[in-house]
Design a protein around this motif. Structure first.
Motif, PDB file in Angstrom:
ATOM      1  N   VAL A  14      15.249  67.681  50.612  1.00 38.73           N
ATOM      2  CA  VAL A  14      15.682  67.758  49.214  1.00 38.73           C
ATOM      3  C   VAL A  14      15.651  66.347  48.635  1.00 38.73           C
ATOM      4  CG1 VAL A  14      17.550  68.379  47.622  1.00 38.73           C
ATOM      5  CG2 VAL A  14      17.187  69.727  49.711  1.00 38.73           C
ATOM      6  N   ASN A  15      14.876  66.156  47.582  1.00 38.10           N
ATOM      7  CA  ASN A  15      14.761  64.850  46.945  1.00 38.10           C
ATOM      8  C   ASN A  15      15.516  64.837  45.620  1.00 38.10           C
ATOM      9  OD1 ASN A  15      13.109  63.910  49.007  1.00 38.10           O
ATOM     10  ND2 ASN A  15      11.241  64.591  47.979  1.00 38.10           N
ATOM     11  N   MET A  16      16.267  63.752  45.388  1.00 40.46           N
ATOM     12  CA  MET A  16      17.060  63.653  44.169  1.00 40.46           C
ATOM     13  C   MET A  16      16.218  63.039  43.050  1.00 40.46           C
ATOM     14  SD  MET A  16      19.828  64.441  42.755  1.00 40.46           S
ATOM     15  CE  MET A  16      20.761  64.936  44.201  1.00 40.46           C
ATOM     16  N   GLY A  17      15.801  63.892  42.133  1.00 42.30           N
ATOM     17  CA  GLY A  17      15.128  63.431  40.925  1.00 42.30           C
ATOM     18  C   GLY A  17      16.143  63.243  39.821  1.00 42.30           C
ATOM     19  N   SER A  18      15.768  63.617  38.617  1.00 37.19           N
ATOM     20  CA  SER A  18      16.654  63.484  37.453  1.00 37.19           C
ATOM     21  C   SER A  18      15.937  64.106  36.261  1.00 37.19           C
ATOM     22  CB  SER A  18      16.922  61.996  37.181  1.00 37.19           C
ATOM     23  OG  SER A  18      17.566  61.826  35.928  1.00 37.19           O
ATOM     24  N   VAL A  19      16.691  64.479  35.234  1.00 35.69           N
ATOM     25  CA  VAL A  19      16.002  64.855  33.984  1.00 35.69           C
ATOM     26  C   VAL A  19      15.225  63.655  33.459  1.00 35.69           C
ATOM     27  CG1 VAL A  19      17.579  66.715  33.310  1.00 35.69           C
ATOM     28  CG2 VAL A  19      18.029  64.395  32.530  1.00 35.69           C
TER      29      VAL A  19
ATOM     30  N   LEU B 126      16.883  66.883  55.449  1.00 36.96           N
ATOM     31  CA  LEU B 126      16.974  65.509  54.923  1.00 36.96           C
ATOM     32  C   LEU B 126      17.259  65.585  53.436  1.00 36.96           C
ATOM     33  CD1 LEU B 126      16.534  62.398  54.984  1.00 36.96           C
ATOM     34  CD2 LEU B 126      14.086  62.861  54.611  1.00 36.96           C
ATOM     35  N   ILE B 127      18.298  64.907  53.007  1.00 35.14           N
ATOM     36  CA  ILE B 127      18.595  64.844  51.570  1.00 35.14           C
ATOM     37  C   ILE B 127      18.434  63.394  51.124  1.00 35.14           C
ATOM     38  CG2 ILE B 127      20.291  65.333  49.775  1.00 35.14           C
ATOM     39  CD1 ILE B 127      20.992  67.771  51.218  1.00 35.14           C
ATOM     40  N   ASN B 128      17.333  63.139  50.444  1.00 38.33           N
ATOM     41  CA  ASN B 128      17.003  61.799  49.944  1.00 38.33           C
ATOM     42  C   ASN B 128      17.709  61.614  48.598  1.00 38.33           C
ATOM     43  OD1 ASN B 128      15.119  60.568  51.824  1.00 38.33           O
ATOM     44  ND2 ASN B 128      13.653  62.171  51.248  1.00 38.33           N
ATOM     45  N   ASN B 129      18.899  61.013  48.647  1.00 42.67           N
ATOM     46  CA  ASN B 129      19.746  60.959  47.456  1.00 42.67           C
ATOM     47  C   ASN B 129      20.018  59.541  46.959  1.00 42.67           C
ATOM     48  OD1 ASN B 129      22.166  61.893  45.681  1.00 42.67           O
ATOM     49  ND2 ASN B 129      23.099  60.493  47.165  1.00 42.67           N
ATOM     50  N   ALA B 130      19.960  58.541  47.824  1.00 40.47           N
ATOM     51  CA  ALA B 130      20.353  57.175  47.427  1.00 40.47           C
ATOM     52  C   ALA B 130      19.577  56.741  46.191  1.00 40.47           C
ATOM     53  CB  ALA B 130      20.102  56.195  48.576  1.00 40.47           C
ATOM     54  N   GLY B 131      20.280  56.115  45.263  1.00 39.92           N
ATOM     55  CA  GLY B 131      19.587  55.636  44.073  1.00 39.92           C
ATOM     56  C   GLY B 131      20.544  55.013  43.087  1.00 39.92           C
ATOM     57  N   PHE B 132      19.961  54.336  42.116  1.00 38.83           N
ATOM     58  CA  PHE B 132      20.744  53.763  41.019  1.00 38.83           C
ATOM     59  C   PHE B 132      19.829  53.623  39.808  1.00 38.83           C
ATOM     60  CE2 PHE B 132      19.301  49.325  40.499  1.00 38.83           C
ATOM     61  CZ  PHE B 132      18.459  49.206  41.604  1.00 38.83           C
ATOM     62  N   GLY B 133      20.429  53.304  38.682  1.00 40.83           N
ATOM     63  CA  GLY B 133      19.612  53.158  37.487  1.00 40.83           C
ATOM     64  C   GLY B 133      20.186  52.143  36.531  1.00 40.83           C
ATOM     65  N   PHE B 134      19.301  51.596  35.706  1.00 32.14           N
ATOM     66  CA  PHE B 134      19.756  50.785  34.583  1.00 32.14           C
ATOM     67  C   PHE B 134      18.854  51.076  33.392  1.00 32.14           C
ATOM     68  CE2 PHE B 134      17.210  47.920  37.369  1.00 32.14           C
ATOM     69  CZ  PHE B 134      16.108  47.724  36.546  1.00 32.14           C
ATOM     70  N   PHE B 135      19.449  50.973  32.218  1.00 37.31           N
ATOM     71  CA  PHE B 135      18.730  51.278  30.982  1.00 37.31           C
ATOM     72  C   PHE B 135      18.797  50.041  30.097  1.00 37.31           C
ATOM     73  CE2 PHE B 135      19.777  55.196  32.939  1.00 37.31           C
ATOM     74  CZ  PHE B 135      18.720  56.047  32.651  1.00 37.31           C
ATOM     75  N   ARG B 136      17.662  49.323  30.018  1.00 38.34           N
ATOM     76  CA  ARG B 136      17.616  48.073  29.257  1.00 38.34           C
ATOM     77  C   ARG B 136      16.232  47.889  28.648  1.00 38.34           C
ATOM     78  NH1 ARG B 136      19.469  45.039  33.981  1.00 38.34           N
ATOM     79  NH2 ARG B 136      17.747  43.615  33.568  1.00 38.34           N
ATOM     80  N   ASP B 137      16.158  46.977  27.672  1.00 39.33           N
ATOM     81  CA  ASP B 137      14.861  46.650  27.082  1.00 39.33           C
ATOM     82  C   ASP B 137      13.924  46.120  28.174  1.00 39.33           C
ATOM     83  OD1 ASP B 137      15.981  47.345  24.713  1.00 39.33           O
ATOM     84  OD2 ASP B 137      16.269  45.286  24.001  1.00 39.33           O
ATOM     85  N   VAL B 138      12.657  46.496  28.073  1.00 42.69           N
ATOM     86  CA  VAL B 138      11.714  46.180  29.151  1.00 42.69           C
ATOM     87  C   VAL B 138      11.611  44.678  29.417  1.00 42.69           C
ATOM     88  CG1 VAL B 138       9.617  46.127  27.678  1.00 42.69           C
ATOM     89  CG2 VAL B 138       9.453  46.835  30.089  1.00 42.69           C
TER      90      VAL B 138
ATOM     91  N   THR C 118      12.138  70.390  48.125  1.00 41.14           N
ATOM     92  CA  THR C 118      12.714  70.717  46.812  1.00 41.14           C
ATOM     93  C   THR C 118      13.054  69.427  46.081  1.00 41.14           C
ATOM     94  OG1 THR C 118      13.715  72.727  47.686  1.00 41.14           O
ATOM     95  CG2 THR C 118      14.666  71.847  45.670  1.00 41.14           C
ATOM     96  N   CYS C 119      12.755  69.388  44.792  1.00 44.00           N
ATOM     97  CA  CYS C 119      13.195  68.262  43.962  1.00 44.00           C
ATOM     98  C   CYS C 119      14.258  68.769  42.994  1.00 44.00           C
ATOM     99  CB  CYS C 119      12.012  67.671  43.201  1.00 44.00           C
ATOM    100  SG  CYS C 119      12.434  66.158  42.310  1.00 44.00           S
ATOM    101  N   VAL C 120      15.444  68.176  43.062  1.00 50.86           N
ATOM    102  CA  VAL C 120      16.548  68.548  42.178  1.00 50.86           C
ATOM    103  C   VAL C 120      16.623  67.513  41.052  1.00 50.86           C
ATOM    104  CG1 VAL C 120      19.046  68.895  42.040  1.00 50.86           C
ATOM    105  CG2 VAL C 120      17.791  69.661  44.058  1.00 50.86           C
ATOM    106  N   ASN C 121      16.630  67.995  39.820  1.00 49.21           N
ATOM    107  CA  ASN C 121      16.602  67.099  38.655  1.00 49.21           C
ATOM    108  C   ASN C 121      17.851  67.297  37.794  1.00 49.21           C
ATOM    109  OD1 ASN C 121      13.963  65.780  38.927  1.00 49.21           O
ATOM    110  ND2 ASN C 121      13.142  67.854  38.679  1.00 49.21           N
ATOM    111  N   PRO C 122      18.963  66.618  38.144  1.00 44.46           N
ATOM    112  CA  PRO C 122      20.173  66.809  37.330  1.00 44.46           C
ATOM    113  C   PRO C 122      20.155  65.970  36.050  1.00 44.46           C
ATOM    114  CG  PRO C 122      20.699  65.994  39.561  1.00 44.46           C
ATOM    115  CD  PRO C 122      19.238  65.795  39.323  1.00 44.46           C
ATOM    116  N   GLY C 123      20.851  66.493  35.041  1.00 45.66           N
ATOM    117  CA  GLY C 123      21.257  65.658  33.904  1.00 45.66           C
ATOM    118  C   GLY C 123      22.477  64.853  34.333  1.00 45.66           C
TER     119      GLY C 123
END
Ligand SMILES: NC(=O)c1ccc[n+]([C@@H]2O[C@H](COP(=O)([O-])OP(=O)(O)OC[C@H]3O[C@@H](n4cnc5c(N)ncnc54)[C@H](OP(=O)(O)O)[C@@H]3O)[C@@H](O)[C@H]2O)c1
Length: 223
Positions: free
Chosen positions: A128-133, A77-89, A171-176
């Motif tokens: 395999v879980n998709m993390g991040s730096v 199982l590769i748990n990869n789905a995700g998205f992100g946003f970077f904004r003021d809280v 495994t947790c993979v943490n890409p930049g």
């Protein structure tokens, strides 16, 4: 794990890292199910796309019911789905916050609970879980995204400790930064990127390590 003939499920396969991982898994001989809302642009005799919003318990249940009706178990199982946003809280709406946590974190739990019984019965399997730096250090504007990816690291480490005695590797993979559609909506523009195919090849390397080796975490950065 020798991937030939193994059953793999990947979430978030319509673009980016998930799409590249599907291609690599198919090249290695796996049977691959891909979950995403938009159609996954892959035609291959061993690939099946299942339309699913991973924030929906019902959609996840239906997807795994369909998969487990065809195969005894999921080997990978590769748990990869995700998205992100970077904004003021203060600009983040509660519904946006919840959607991000549901997509990046809760979906991993929802998928994992379907594959663990079969993996335990087989005494093998890998998640395999998709993390991040962004799951290792806080980033300005990243309250929601970093919180989700720190949580992915905590979920993964706990799951790893829980499942290793059953022969199941987590495994947790943490890409930049990786050059994908992620940055179409993220609100930030990194200076350096890795390529999705390179991240996919790293994931295949981890998955195909000898069964007696458990790579619990890997952080990778562009240079
Ligand atoms: N790009 C980077 O720099 C980077 C770095 C570290 C970690 N990551 C992580 O890597 C993963 C993949 O991202 P990416 O960079 O490949 O971005 P991407 O190209 O935007 O891919 C994201 C994938 O997730 C799917 N997805 C999002 N929400 C979903 C939902 N509710 N239900 C089902 N699928 C959903 C999308 O499919 P649909 O829209 O079709 O549903 C798409 O296939 C994410 O977890 C991201 O946080 C990315």
């Amino acid at each position: 794990m020798n991937l030939a003939g193994k059953t793999a499920v990947v979430t978030g396969t319509s673009s980016g890292i998930g799409l590249a991982v599907c291609r690599s898994l198919l090249d290695a001989g796996a049977v691959v199910f891909g979950l995403s809302r938009r159609e996954t642009p892959l035609v291959h005799e061993h690939f099946r796309w299942i339309q699913a919003d991973v924030t929906s318990d019902i959609a996840i249940d239906q997807a795994f019911d369909a998969i487990l009706a065809q195969f005894d178990r999921v080997d990978l199982l590769i748990n990869n789905a995700g998205f992100g946003f970077f904004r003021d809280v203060e600009s983040i709406e509660p519904a946006e916050w919840r959607r991000l946590i549901d997509t990046n974190l809760t979906a991993m739990f929802l998928c994992t609970r379907h594959v663990v019984p079969g993996m335990k019965a087989a005494g093998s399997g890998m998640i395999v879980n998709m993390g991040s730096v962004a799951g290792k250090r806080g980033i300005k504007g990243g309250t929601a995204y970093c919180a989700s990816k720190f949580a992915v690291n905590g979920f993964s480490e706990s799951l790893m400790e829980e499942l290793r005695e059953f022969g199941i590797r987590v495994t947790c993979v943490n890409p930049g930064s990786v050059r994908t559609e992620f940055f179409d909506h993220a609100g930030i523009e990194p200076k350096k990127y890795m390529q999705p195919d390179d991240v996919a090849s790293l994931i295949i390397s981890l998955v195909t390590l000898p069964e007696g080796m458990l790579p619990d975490e890997l952080t990778l950065r562009p240079i």
